[in-house]
Design a protein around this motif. Sequence first.
Motif, short mmCIF file in Angstrom:
data_model
loop_
_atom_site.label_atom_id
_atom_site.label_comp_id
_atom_site.label_asym_id
_atom_site.label_seq_id
_atom_site.Cartn_x
_atom_site.Cartn_y
_atom_site.Cartn_z
N GLY A 1 0.65 -1.19 -0.05
CA GLY A 1 -0.04 -0.16 0.10
C GLY A 1 0.83 1.24 0.01
N THR B 1 -0.09 8.52 -3.03
CA THR B 1 -1.18 8.92 -2.21
C THR B 1 -0.97 8.64 -0.95
N THR B 2 -0.41 7.33 -0.56
CA THR B 2 -0.43 6.92 0.89
C THR B 2 0.78 7.51 1.66
N GLU C 1 -6.45 2.09 12.01
CA GLU C 1 -5.82 1.84 10.64
C GLU C 1 -5.70 0.30 10.24
N GLU D 1 -8.63 -1.44 0.20
CA GLU D 1 -8.22 0.05 0.28
C GLU D 1 -7.78 0.33 1.72
N ILE D 2 -6.47 0.84 1.84
CA ILE D 2 -6.19 1.21 3.04
C ILE D 2 -6.29 3.00 3.51
N ASN D 3 -6.58 3.24 4.73
CA ASN D 3 -6.59 4.51 5.02
C ASN D 3 -5.75 4.74 6.15
N ASN E 1 -5.92 9.47 6.92
CA ASN E 1 -6.83 10.21 5.85
C ASN E 1 -5.84 10.26 4.22
N SER E 2 -4.72 9.39 4.43
CA SER E 2 -4.25 9.04 2.93
C SER E 2 -4.73 7.71 2.61
N ILE E 3 -5.38 7.57 1.54
CA ILE E 3 -6.33 6.48 1.00
C ILE E 3 -5.30 6.08 -0.47
N GLY E 4 -5.28 4.60 -0.36
CA GLY E 4 -4.91 4.05 -1.65
C GLY E 4 -4.87 2.52 -1.57
#
Length: 363
Positions: free
Chosen positions: A157, A161-162, A261, A294-296, A299-302
Amino acid sequence: MADYILYGAEVSYFTGKARAYFSWRGVPFHEEGATQDVYRDIILPHVGWPVIPVMKTPAGGIVQDTAEIIAHVEAAEQAEPPVMPHGPVQRFVSQLLQLYADEWLVIPAMHYRWTYNEDFAYQEFGALSAPDLSKPEQYDVGRKNGQRFKGALPPLGVSATTIPGIEKSYEAFLKEFSTHLEVHPYALGNRASFADFALYGPLYAHLYRDPASGEIMHRLAPKVADWVERVQAGSPSTDDLPTDDSIPVTLTPILTRQMREQFPALLQTAHFLQDWAKEAEPGAFLPRALGQIEINIENSIGPAAARTFPLWRLQAVLDAYDVLDDDARARADTLLGRVGGAPLKEFKLPFRLTRKQNRLALA
């Protein structure tokens, strides 16, 4: 009697976990570097795939996976104090922290290594695999060998973006663990235990020892660096863990971070397992990943791979919870409520997992 032999490397995440345990346990052991010859002659014939650490017992048996290595030595040696706490809630939290350390802190550990320490890692891999070559030749070997590990970033991940969330979360974790260490020298109290060795894996090999990430730890969290050095020293403490089975309140922010998380990623992966297992026979080997989740993180999601091995570590958590008596369960439930982990109380894996031939399989 012959020593235990640990085949591994200083650069290796999980070798650090096993080495720290051996040093603390005080049993005779020695470590041998996982050279190309060791992989060819020992690891691949006995384990079936290239992985470290691997332990050879004094009787000549081969054990792979750090949790199984530790469990094997504990059962064989019957030494005091046990690495796993006596208290049932402390054992439950130890399994939670192993799940977090093994299968979630791997994300920042791998990010920092391959984003900021790439050349260092290549040189280390090359020196391990081909110790007789020159440094430039070792670097070339290490670059070739290291591509497999660098290639794990997207499945974990790690992406554009993350990365901002990964770094923000890791720095917050360092602050939270530092606050804990202001009160307690180790994860659960006044002596090292199973949880410390789990946390030591990522925090030593990648995040303390690699130069760029090591500078970050020393600058932002010197107390964490001090803890790494205490665990590394391996000296058993004369103190013990709290006899009332209590959990330090200073772990609350870390466990809250884990539930926020990591647990949603585990739930998504469990849904993939349920769908996959409907078509699989009992005893079928699981693939290393079952799809894309999808991991978050902050608040960074990818996207990330739905990796199956974290479910094995989660099963150990659930097993530790299921054996709690009424009093211990009430205390564990209070803790879970405080850290946002109430959904864990009702969660069940859709199928039971086992390990055979050093691989994950349906029971």
